[in-house]
Enzyme design. Sequence first.
Site, mmCIF file in Angstrom:
data_model
loop_
_atom_site.group_PDB
_atom_site.id
_atom_site.type_symbol
_atom_site.label_atom_id
_atom_site.label_comp_id
_atom_site.label_asym_id
_atom_site.label_seq_id
_atom_site.Cartn_x
_atom_site.Cartn_y
_atom_site.Cartn_z
ATOM 1 N N CYS A 178 -15.064 2.386 -28.493
ATOM 2 C CA CYS A 178 -16.310 3.115 -28.692
ATOM 3 C C CYS A 178 -17.042 3.241 -27.367
ATOM 4 O O CYS A 178 -18.134 2.687 -27.190
ATOM 5 C CB CYS A 178 -17.187 2.384 -29.701
ATOM 6 N N GLY B 37 3.366 -3.765 -3.874
ATOM 7 C CA GLY B 37 3.233 -4.119 -5.280
ATOM 8 C C GLY B 37 3.480 -2.870 -6.111
ATOM 9 O O GLY B 37 4.550 -2.672 -6.684
ATOM 10 N N ARG B 38 2.476 -1.989 -6.106
ATOM 11 C CA ARG B 38 2.496 -0.797 -6.950
ATOM 12 C C ARG B 38 3.790 0.015 -6.829
ATOM 13 O O ARG B 38 4.385 0.400 -7.831
ATOM 14 C CB ARG B 38 1.304 0.100 -6.567
ATOM 15 N N GLY C 172 0.783 -1.230 0.000
ATOM 16 C CA GLY C 172 0.000 0.000 0.000
ATOM 17 C C GLY C 172 0.814 1.280 0.000
ATOM 18 O O GLY C 172 0.260 2.359 0.207
ATOM 19 N N TYR D 95 -0.535 -2.675 -12.104
ATOM 20 C CA TYR D 95 -1.984 -2.593 -12.269
ATOM 21 C C TYR D 95 -2.333 -1.889 -13.592
ATOM 22 O O TYR D 95 -3.139 -0.965 -13.623
ATOM 23 C CB TYR D 95 -2.628 -1.849 -11.090
ATOM 24 N N GLU E 212 4.926 -6.053 1.937
ATOM 25 C CA GLU E 212 4.661 -6.684 0.638
ATOM 26 C C GLU E 212 4.088 -5.674 -0.346
ATOM 27 O O GLU E 212 2.927 -5.782 -0.740
ATOM 28 C CB GLU E 212 3.752 -7.908 0.799
HETATM 29 C C1 LIG Z 1 -2.805 -5.847 -3.220
HETATM 30 C C2 LIG Z 1 -2.139 -6.290 -2.003
HETATM 31 C C3 LIG Z 1 -0.817 -5.888 -1.730
HETATM 32 C C4 LIG Z 1 -0.070 -4.890 -2.592
HETATM 33 O O1 LIG Z 1 -0.674 -3.639 -2.534
HETATM 34 P P1 LIG Z 1 0.011 -2.368 -3.248
HETATM 35 O O2 LIG Z 1 -0.939 -1.264 -3.014
HETATM 36 O O3 LIG Z 1 0.190 -2.726 -4.669
HETATM 37 O O4 LIG Z 1 1.336 -2.146 -2.570
HETATM 38 C C5 LIG Z 1 -0.203 -6.413 -0.620
HETATM 39 N N1 LIG Z 1 -0.858 -7.284 0.200
HETATM 40 C C6 LIG Z 1 -2.124 -7.683 -0.026
HETATM 41 C C7 LIG Z 1 -2.765 -8.614 0.896
HETATM 42 C C8 LIG Z 1 -2.805 -7.193 -1.120
HETATM 43 O O5 LIG Z 1 -4.070 -7.556 -1.337
#
Ligand SMILES: *Cc1c(COP(=O)(O)O)cnc(C)c1O
Length: 412
Positions: free
Chosen positions: A346, A270-271, A232, A375, A268
Site C-alpha cells: 500500500c 558483485g553486480r 562496479g 542487490y 571485486e
Molecule cells: C559494493 C562494493 C563492491 C561491488 O560493487 P559492484 O558494483 O556490485 O560490482 C566492490 N568493492 C567494494 C568496496 C564495494 O563496496
Amino acid sequence: MTAPTAAVRDLALALPSRDLPAYLYDLDALGAHAARVRAALPERVELYYAAKANPEPRLLETLSPHCDGFEVASGGELAHVAAAVPGRPPAFGGPGKTPDEIRSALRAGIHRIHAESLHELRVLARLTDGPGRPLGVLLRFNLPLDPETARGSALAMGGTPSPFGIDPADADEAVRLVTGAPGLALRGVHAHLASGLDAPALLSVARSVVGWAEELTARHRLPLHEVNIGGGMGVDYARPGDRFDWTAYGHGLGELLASRPGLRLRVEPGRALTAYCGWYATEVLDVKRSRDEDFAVVRGGTHHLRTPATKGHDQPCTVLPVGTWTEPWPRPAARSGRVTLTGQLCTPKDVLARGVPAPGLRAGDRVLFGLAGAYAWNISHHDFLMHPRPGFHFLGTDGGPAPGPTVPGAGT
Ligand SMILES: *Cc1c(COP(=O)(O)O)cnc(C)c1O
C-alpha cells in the site's frame, strides 16, 4: 531482453500459484558466466566476488571454483562466507569495522584487510601487536575520479567528499602507520570508486589508481605488490541483453600489467557477476484501468525486489501467458499496449516496471523479472506489510531438471 533459459521459464510456469512469487536462480548460467569472466582476465589479475551483492550460499558455491576469493564487508558476511565456502581467502573491507569484527577477522585468518581510515589503522596496529604473521593491508583511498567518468557512473563512491576510504591528503601518514606497526604489512592500495561503469571507463580508473599508488609507494621507497581496483562493472537494466565487455577490460588490464612484472591486480565485482542468474517469478493478480492507464498488480512486489525502487529504473521483465481462466466472470485484461506492473504494497513506491509493452496482459498470466540476482532479495524490506516470503529455487548443477508444467494451459 535476454530471454529466460528454458529451465527458468518452465519452472516459472510449473509452480502452483500459492508457491509464487519465487526467486529462481540458474546456477548453470551463473557458473558459465563466471567461467567466461575468469577466462577474460589475464594472469596476475585476481577475481574476488563482493558478497554483499548476493550472499546466497548456493551462489557462493557456484562462483567459488572461478574466483580467487571473496570480499566481505562485515563480521556477519565474514562468518557467512567462511561457512558457505570454507577455506576460500576472504578480504575484509567496509567502513566502520568494530574492534570485535576485526578480532574475529584475525581469528578467521583473513587474507587482506582494506583499511578505511587512520583511526582504523591505529586500532589494527594495536590488535595485531602480538606474535604471528603480519596482516596484509591494502589502504583504501578516496581518489579523484575524472569528471567525465564520474558523470557516466551510477553510484560514485570516490572523488567527492565521502565516508569511504582515506583522504589522499592523509596518504603519507597512513603509510607511516602501517610501516611502523610490526603486525601489519603494507601490500598496496585499494580503490572502489564508482559503480555502473563500462570497460573503457573502468580501465581509465584502473590506470589512474595504479599510477597514483606507484607514486605513493615510490615516495616512501616501498614496493607496490598489489592494487585492488574494486568492482562496479556496469549492468545495464535498460538494455539487459548488453554485457560488460570483460574481454576488452581483461585486455586493457593485461597491457597495464605488461610493464609492471611485480604487480598483481585484484577486481571485486558483485553486480556484474550475479545479476543475470536471478529471476523473480510471479503472477498477475489483477489488471485494472485508472484514468486511461493500465495497471497490473502482481503477487509480491518491491518488498522482495527492491532494486527498481532503489535505482529508480524499470525492472526488465518477460510475460509468460497462461491460457486458462476458470472464474465465471470476465478475465481482467489490459486494454492498451502498455502496462505498469505494481506489487501488493500500500504505497505508490511499489512499482516494479512502468509502461511495459504487454498488450492484452491478463490476470493469471505470469511475469518473470530478470536481472534479479544481485542487490535484489537481500536489500529488500521483507517485513513491510507482512506478506509471505517468496520461495527460492536453484536450477542446474546438482539441482536437477525443472518439473514439467502443472498449471493447466500454461504457456499457451
Ligand atoms: C559494493 C562494493 C563492491 C561491488 O560493487 P559492484 O558494483 O556490485 O560490482 C566492490 N568493492 C567494494 C568496496 C564495494 O563496496
